[in-house]
Design a protein around this motif. Sequence first.
Motif, mmCIF file in Angstrom:
data_model
loop_
_atom_site.group_PDB
_atom_site.id
_atom_site.type_symbol
_atom_site.label_atom_id
_atom_site.label_comp_id
_atom_site.label_asym_id
_atom_site.label_seq_id
_atom_site.Cartn_x
_atom_site.Cartn_y
_atom_site.Cartn_z
ATOM 1 N N GLU A 77 0.969 -1.069 -0.086
ATOM 2 C CA GLU A 77 0.135 0.048 -0.076
ATOM 3 C C GLU A 77 0.840 1.069 -0.132
ATOM 4 O OE1 GLU A 77 -3.750 2.064 2.633
ATOM 5 O OE2 GLU A 77 -2.697 0.193 3.264
ATOM 6 N N ILE A 78 2.081 1.052 0.689
ATOM 7 C CA ILE A 78 2.954 2.330 0.597
ATOM 8 C C ILE A 78 3.460 2.349 -0.614
ATOM 9 C CG2 ILE A 78 5.085 3.348 1.562
ATOM 10 C CD1 ILE A 78 4.293 1.688 4.307
ATOM 11 N N SER A 81 1.281 3.942 -3.272
ATOM 12 C CA SER A 81 0.627 5.479 -2.922
ATOM 13 C C SER A 81 1.286 6.622 -3.553
ATOM 14 C CB SER A 81 0.898 5.876 -1.199
ATOM 15 O OG SER A 81 2.275 5.813 -1.067
ATOM 16 N N ASP A 82 0.449 7.666 -3.745
ATOM 17 C CA ASP A 82 0.984 8.920 -4.613
ATOM 18 C C ASP A 82 2.213 9.505 -3.728
ATOM 19 O OD1 ASP A 82 -0.836 8.609 -6.597
ATOM 20 O OD2 ASP A 82 -2.352 10.022 -5.539
ATOM 21 N N ASN A 83 2.156 9.348 -2.290
ATOM 22 C CA ASN A 83 3.262 10.004 -1.703
ATOM 23 C C ASN A 83 4.529 9.293 -1.790
ATOM 24 O OD1 ASN A 83 1.949 11.877 -0.186
ATOM 25 N ND2 ASN A 83 1.074 10.942 1.409
ATOM 26 N N GLU A 93 5.440 16.168 -0.064
ATOM 27 C CA GLU A 93 4.085 15.429 0.199
ATOM 28 C C GLU A 93 2.707 16.470 -0.103
ATOM 29 O OE1 GLU A 93 3.303 13.202 3.493
ATOM 30 O OE2 GLU A 93 5.328 12.282 3.660
#
Length: 764
Positions: A77-78, A81-83, A93
């Motif tokens: 998931e990390i 992610s967009d981040n 961010e």
Amino acid sequence: MIRVVVFFLVVFLAFDVEGQKVGLVLSGGGAKGLAHIGVLKALEENGIPIDYVVGTSMGGIVAGCYAAGFSPAQIEEIALSDNFQRWVSGKLEEGYNYYYNKNDDYPSFLKLNISLDSTLNFNFNTSLANDISLNFALAELMAQSSSISKNNFDSLFVPLRVVAADIFTQTEAILKDGVLSDAMRATQTVPLFYDPIRVDGKFLFDGGVYNNFPVDVAQKEFKPDVIIGANVSTKVYEEYPFGEDEKLVSRSLLYMLLDKSDPNKVPLSGIYIQPNLKGYTAFDFAKAKNMIDSGYAQTIKQMSEIKAKIAAKADCEDVADRRNAFNGRANALVVDNVRFTGFNSRQQRYLHKFFSIKKNQPLYFYQVKSGYYKLIAEDYFKNVYPGFLYNPDLNRYEFQLSKRPQNNFQVDFGGAIATRSISGIFLGLNYYYFNRMLTHASANFYAGTFYKSAQVKARLDMPSLGQYYVEPEATFNSWDFIQGSDFLIASKSPTILKRIDRKVGASIGKPVGKKYKASLSGYYVNNTDRFINTQSFISTDTLDLLSLSGYRSGFKLSTNVLNRKQYANQGHAYEFSFDWFSLIEELETGTTSNEVLNTNLHRAWVRARVTMEQYFKKGFYSSGYYFDAVFSNQPLFSNYQSTIINAPSFNPIQDSHTLLLRNYRAFNYVAGGWRNVFSLRNNLDFRLEGYLFKPFEQIKEGSNQEATLNLELTNGFFAATAGLVLHTTVGPVSLSVNYYDDNNHQFGALLHVGFLLFNRTSLE
């Protein structure tokens, strides 16, 4: 007797299986290391125990996350992610783009960072990548796990070893204790790409330099019964990449420095996993999902072999329970103190202002994160290194900002090449001095046939009274519109206009919330315009000479979080301004004037302006609006030409900044349009834009070259553009076809490479 032997044999085998320990080794490989996440997913889903993890570079990042108590699903998931994409690309961010410290947009595409010490020695910063978001993200994600383990990697959810490199002694460094985020950050410090950090007093670099596949480290440190070795590093190219070599040569250093992985390191009793990552490179972070799936698919393909060699089982629910129990010991991320390492006492007083530190009051995480991003929004502080240190006595954390070698001198290069004679080059010189306050002195120079400029500024950021800056400035601009002729489509008549624009003054700025900046300014203005009043010009003609001198002052509230300084497709920018002008108009007419004038008149007016730009992106399509409105009581000048060239202008298309479009200038107007951006492939956009300009009082030329106002409300003027934009390291490469409701510039085409950006005029 036989039953007794069988009984003891069964018991022995049970204990042997129960005691079987598995070590997982993850290689380096840049973005390809994301495939390790898929390996972890497949192993856990099939009940394969992971008792130890060892990793290098990106393998060290994934191994560190797993050892810190993140499940494979959470790590995935990390990574998706967009981040995460922002961290690895050096972007900030979402929500932390603080505009207050944002510099003006200049046409620079290359920055050379230099450290000038007290002995006048120059040191060049050769790092190519920005690590400001990555550093904080690792510190944030690993802080609580470090506190649980008390900085002992054997006490993490799974015992861990991270491999880094000591360049100076040319040896590998095996990290087994300390701040977990520091170890993970050190192991992926590719020389010349990321700035190194100190771990135990030593600068450490990417572990892949000396040991990219640390099977031997796992054997030596943990002595596991079975080793699973996942390798994502292979020879980059089997044959010379003809046709691609020019594009790839900038990345060649990474290929040279990182040690290649040897599959023979894995013993016969172990399992060697190599996902099929053909076609992916160490920089393909945007393809994270595909590489994770490749790691998963390859591991599932080998699952029968894995289960044949690993008899021990790890029940998924038991693993989840142990992980939850480990994470349940974490302490809330409450910060008791902020420590500044490497800064003197005066500098520390300045830095404290960013975190609003109050005696005997803790800081919550969002306050620390906001303070950090506010600080590094200023270029000078982009090299500080963050970390969270746990204090068990207080049951709280300490946030530490360490000073790395600062870059106090910066040289910017840029410019643009165009099919019209509006090409130019740009040079920017920046010097920083930091003590009680931060001083940023800059000198910027533009040179070209169409536009020349010299600008000197000094921004003094004050730590008192909250936060504000004072910025004295002197700017000289020169435009020669006759040199802006179009090589592709000829205009019906030339624009004869030469402008010299000067202003000297200062502004005072202050942040308003997180996103806005408010400023008050005052300037002395001295401008000179030379122009003709007719459609034709011969060599014996003399130009009208218009001089404007006096004062202006104003207030501005602005924000800008666009993703690009030209041809954006995400974000927004708003600007609201109110200005007062008091100028002396002196006009001396030339031979193209119908009457001889020699005027000296005082002109005073006020002006309010609103400019708004915003994009809405979904998939490959981004749409957005651009709106501009001006309201003013500006008076007419002595003739039409002197009036029109000093009226506010609507310039929605990049090309329009280089043309004198008379129909798009007025004292009072509203204008706007819609922008459509289609992402055809990586960094290649097709843009289709249309605009409508509606003046409330159209400036017209009278029968005797005087300026008049047409109050007819039906007048409106259309403009449109269509073109391709390729975003490159040297700026945009744009080919556009443009249309204006203008007799002299109805159709035009423009091809340019680089940024077509200019300073504002003294009246803008």
